[in-house]
Scaffold this motif. Structure first.
Motif, mmCIF file in Angstrom:
data_model
loop_
_atom_site.group_PDB
_atom_site.id
_atom_site.type_symbol
_atom_site.label_atom_id
_atom_site.label_comp_id
_atom_site.label_asym_id
_atom_site.label_seq_id
_atom_site.Cartn_x
_atom_site.Cartn_y
_atom_site.Cartn_z
ATOM 1 N N UNK A 182 0.926 -1.257 -0.133
ATOM 2 C CA UNK A 182 -0.073 -0.058 0.074
ATOM 3 C C UNK A 182 0.942 1.170 0.103
ATOM 4 N N UNK A 183 2.082 1.135 0.552
ATOM 5 C CA UNK A 183 2.785 2.248 0.597
ATOM 6 C C UNK A 183 3.874 2.532 -0.597
ATOM 7 N N UNK A 184 3.842 1.515 -1.483
ATOM 8 C CA UNK A 184 4.324 1.690 -2.761
ATOM 9 C C UNK A 184 5.419 0.541 -2.907
ATOM 10 N N UNK A 185 5.533 -0.689 -2.278
ATOM 11 C CA UNK A 185 6.355 -1.493 -2.824
ATOM 12 C C UNK A 185 5.812 -2.617 -4.014
ATOM 13 N N UNK A 186 6.499 -2.547 -4.824
ATOM 14 C CA UNK A 186 5.767 -3.403 -5.954
ATOM 15 C C UNK A 186 6.351 -4.941 -5.975
ATOM 16 N N UNK A 187 7.325 -5.046 -5.326
ATOM 17 C CA UNK A 187 7.664 -6.562 -4.987
ATOM 18 C C UNK A 187 8.092 -6.821 -3.502
ATOM 19 N N UNK A 188 7.363 -7.692 -3.056
ATOM 20 C CA UNK A 188 7.129 -7.806 -1.374
ATOM 21 C C UNK A 188 7.567 -9.349 -1.214
ATOM 22 N N UNK A 189 8.639 -9.575 -0.563
ATOM 23 C CA UNK A 189 9.253 -10.659 -0.237
ATOM 24 C C UNK A 189 9.033 -10.931 1.284
ATOM 25 N N UNK A 190 8.535 -12.082 1.721
ATOM 26 C CA UNK A 190 8.655 -12.715 3.151
ATOM 27 C C UNK A 190 9.943 -13.426 3.365
ATOM 28 N N UNK A 192 10.982 -14.849 5.643
ATOM 29 C CA UNK A 192 11.151 -16.172 6.416
ATOM 30 C C UNK A 192 10.795 -17.366 5.488
ATOM 31 N N UNK A 193 10.098 -16.942 4.463
ATOM 32 C CA UNK A 193 9.608 -18.070 3.596
ATOM 33 C C UNK A 193 10.401 -17.998 2.159
ATOM 34 N N UNK A 194 11.192 -16.956 1.794
ATOM 35 C CA UNK A 194 11.827 -17.116 0.595
ATOM 36 C C UNK A 194 13.146 -16.101 0.733
ATOM 37 N N UNK A 195 14.131 -16.581 -0.023
ATOM 38 C CA UNK A 195 15.430 -15.816 0.068
ATOM 39 C C UNK A 195 15.166 -14.590 -1.087
ATOM 40 N N UNK A 196 15.570 -13.526 -0.442
ATOM 41 C CA UNK A 196 15.094 -12.364 -1.311
ATOM 42 C C UNK A 196 16.065 -12.166 -2.510
ATOM 43 N N UNK A 197 17.265 -12.602 -2.557
ATOM 44 C CA UNK A 197 18.084 -12.624 -3.832
ATOM 45 C C UNK A 197 17.370 -13.539 -4.900
ATOM 46 N N UNK A 198 17.020 -14.700 -4.417
ATOM 47 C CA UNK A 198 16.488 -15.569 -5.422
ATOM 48 C C UNK A 198 14.913 -14.921 -5.948
ATOM 49 N N UNK A 199 14.292 -14.246 -5.198
ATOM 50 C CA UNK A 199 13.380 -13.560 -5.771
ATOM 51 C C UNK A 199 13.708 -12.537 -6.774
ATOM 52 N N UNK A 203 12.868 -11.688 -10.609
ATOM 53 C CA UNK A 203 12.042 -10.485 -10.827
ATOM 54 C C UNK A 203 12.638 -9.625 -11.754
ATOM 55 N N UNK A 204 13.724 -8.982 -11.266
ATOM 56 C CA UNK A 204 14.672 -8.087 -11.709
ATOM 57 C C UNK A 204 15.807 -8.519 -11.969
ATOM 58 N N UNK A 205 16.277 -9.446 -13.149
ATOM 59 C CA UNK A 205 17.658 -9.926 -13.449
ATOM 60 C C UNK A 205 18.583 -9.090 -13.346
ATOM 61 N N UNK A 206 18.227 -7.712 -14.012
ATOM 62 C CA UNK A 206 19.350 -6.615 -14.078
ATOM 63 C C UNK A 206 19.712 -6.138 -12.793
ATOM 64 N N UNK A 207 18.879 -6.264 -11.504
ATOM 65 C CA UNK A 207 19.342 -5.933 -10.387
ATOM 66 C C UNK A 207 18.739 -4.573 -9.908
ATOM 67 N N UNK A 208 19.064 -3.886 -8.791
ATOM 68 C CA UNK A 208 18.566 -2.612 -8.542
ATOM 69 C C UNK A 208 20.031 -1.717 -8.323
ATOM 70 N N UNK A 209 19.598 -0.371 -8.230
ATOM 71 C CA UNK A 209 20.853 0.616 -8.225
ATOM 72 C C UNK A 209 20.872 0.995 -6.690
ATOM 73 N N UNK A 210 20.061 0.734 -5.777
ATOM 74 C CA UNK A 210 20.293 1.052 -4.378
ATOM 75 C C UNK A 210 19.812 -0.032 -3.573
ATOM 76 N N UNK A 211 20.215 -0.183 -2.397
ATOM 77 C CA UNK A 211 19.931 -1.091 -1.251
ATOM 78 C C UNK A 211 19.748 -0.495 0.156
ATOM 79 N N UNK A 212 18.759 -0.402 0.845
ATOM 80 C CA UNK A 212 18.801 0.279 2.226
ATOM 81 C C UNK A 212 18.565 -0.927 3.006
ATOM 82 N N UNK A 213 19.548 -1.229 4.173
ATOM 83 C CA UNK A 213 19.720 -2.357 4.924
ATOM 84 C C UNK A 213 19.795 -2.050 6.441
ATOM 85 N N UNK A 214 18.806 -2.442 7.254
ATOM 86 C CA UNK A 214 19.017 -2.132 8.579
ATOM 87 C C UNK A 214 19.363 -3.662 9.499
#
Length: 325
Positions: A182-190, A192-199, A203-214
């Motif tokens: 609802x807040x704008x995410x187009x790809x949502x990954x749980x 606990x159930x899936x490895x985010x890098x595999x997803x 979905x985006x084979x070319x990757x992302x320009x930016x990662x924000x990690x806490x």
């Protein structure tokens, strides 16, 4: 004046309301009667003895406030008593009054309550600093926002949507992911159930320009795996512990990746002033139009602030906790 006192190293039950002297008004500062204050993970870390305030700053907890200006120093011309304001403090927010640099406050949007404004500054300025000032994200790019249901995560997802940046996110439950969408995410990954890098590789084979990690921990090399060449990974926290997995230097070199850590509390006054001015110019009006919103979880009476700390430490939140006098 009243304030929320704490016994360092003790649990949330050590938070109690006490009495202390009013802070001294200094040149360049204004005095604000605090109506509401944000509750942040940094506050829990300071209570535990892990995150002391910068030298010379108040030992009282609290990094953001909203309320009414009640006094201004002679050197201040931009504000006057009666103004509704919110902004950043380096400490002292859990109190009935606070003195804050005039350049570190903003005018409350007319459509927002003090409680909403108290939950705005820290998360939005942190997310804005990472995306805009450090990451330089641009319209049409892609970003991965970890811990999307956190206060900073939800602010970052909204800013991505506002800037025209497509965002993926991770969270621990479907309820949280639905809110992230609802807040704008187009790809949502749980996670606990899936490895985010595999997803993301699917979905985006070319990757992302930016990662924000806490999170940190074993996310480091996975972040590099989904990063585009010349991309950046920005670290804000270390929820998975202070040590990350072994850095894959070959992967980092192949991507020409940047890995940068950042904080906001211990930045210089000039840095914060410039950040607040840039955020005000680019984003503040969007809260009036509803293009950006403050994600509130719970508003606590000051006597119940220990419950806010307890829930934060249990990761039991979707959005911001705010204390109210």
């Amino acid at each position: 004046m009243q304030f929320v006192d704490f016994e360092q190293g003790k649990g949330p039950e050590g938070l109690i309301v006490g009495q202390t002297a009013r802070p001294t008004l200094k040149p360049g500062y204004v005095r604000v009667r605090v109506a509401a204050f944000g509750v942040n993970r940094a506050d829990t870390l300071q209570r535990q003895g892990h995150y002391p305030p910068p030298p010379g700053e108040s030992d009282i907890l609290g990094l953001e406030v909203a309320g009414e200006v009640i006094e201004v120093a002679e050197t201040v011309s931009d504000w006057q008593p009666g103004d509704r304001v919110f902004g950043l403090v380096a400490g002292g927010g859990y109190a009935e009054e606070v003195v804050v640099l005039a350049a570190h406050i903003m005018r409350c949007p007319a459509s927002l309550s003090f409680e909403q404004c108290a939950g705005l500054a820290e998360v939005y300025l942190t997310a804005f600093q990472c995306l805009d000032v450090i990451g330089g994200v641009e319209q049409g790019q892609r970003a991965l926002i970890h811990a999307g249901a956190s206060g900073v995560g939800l602010a970052a997802l909204q800013l991505c949507r506002y800037f025209g940046v497509e965002a993926a996110t991770t969270a621990s439950t479907q309820e949280k992911l639905t809110y992230c969408e609802e807040m704008g995410a187009s790809v949502c990954i749980n996670y606990k159930e899936k490895d985010f890098q595999d997803v993301l590789k699917a979905v985006w084979p070319d990757g992302v320009e930016f990662v924000l990690d806490m999170v940190g921990g074993d996310y480091l090399n996975k972040n590099l795996s989904v990063l585009k060449r010349d991309g950046i990974v920005v670290y804000l926290a270390m929820l998975a512990g202070r040590y990350a997995d072994k850095l894959d230097m070959a992967k980092m070199l192949a991507k020409r990746a940047r890995i940068q850590a950042t904080t906001l509390r211990n930045r210089s006054d000039d840095y914060k002033s410039a950040l607040i001015q840039r955020f005000s110019e680019r984003c503040l009006s969007a809260f009036e139009t509803g293009e950006l919103v403050v994600n509130m979880d719970t508003v606590f009476a000051v006597q119940d602030i220990s419950e806010a700390h307890r829930r934060l430490e249990n990761n039991d939140s979707v959005g911001k906790f705010v204390g109210r006098w």
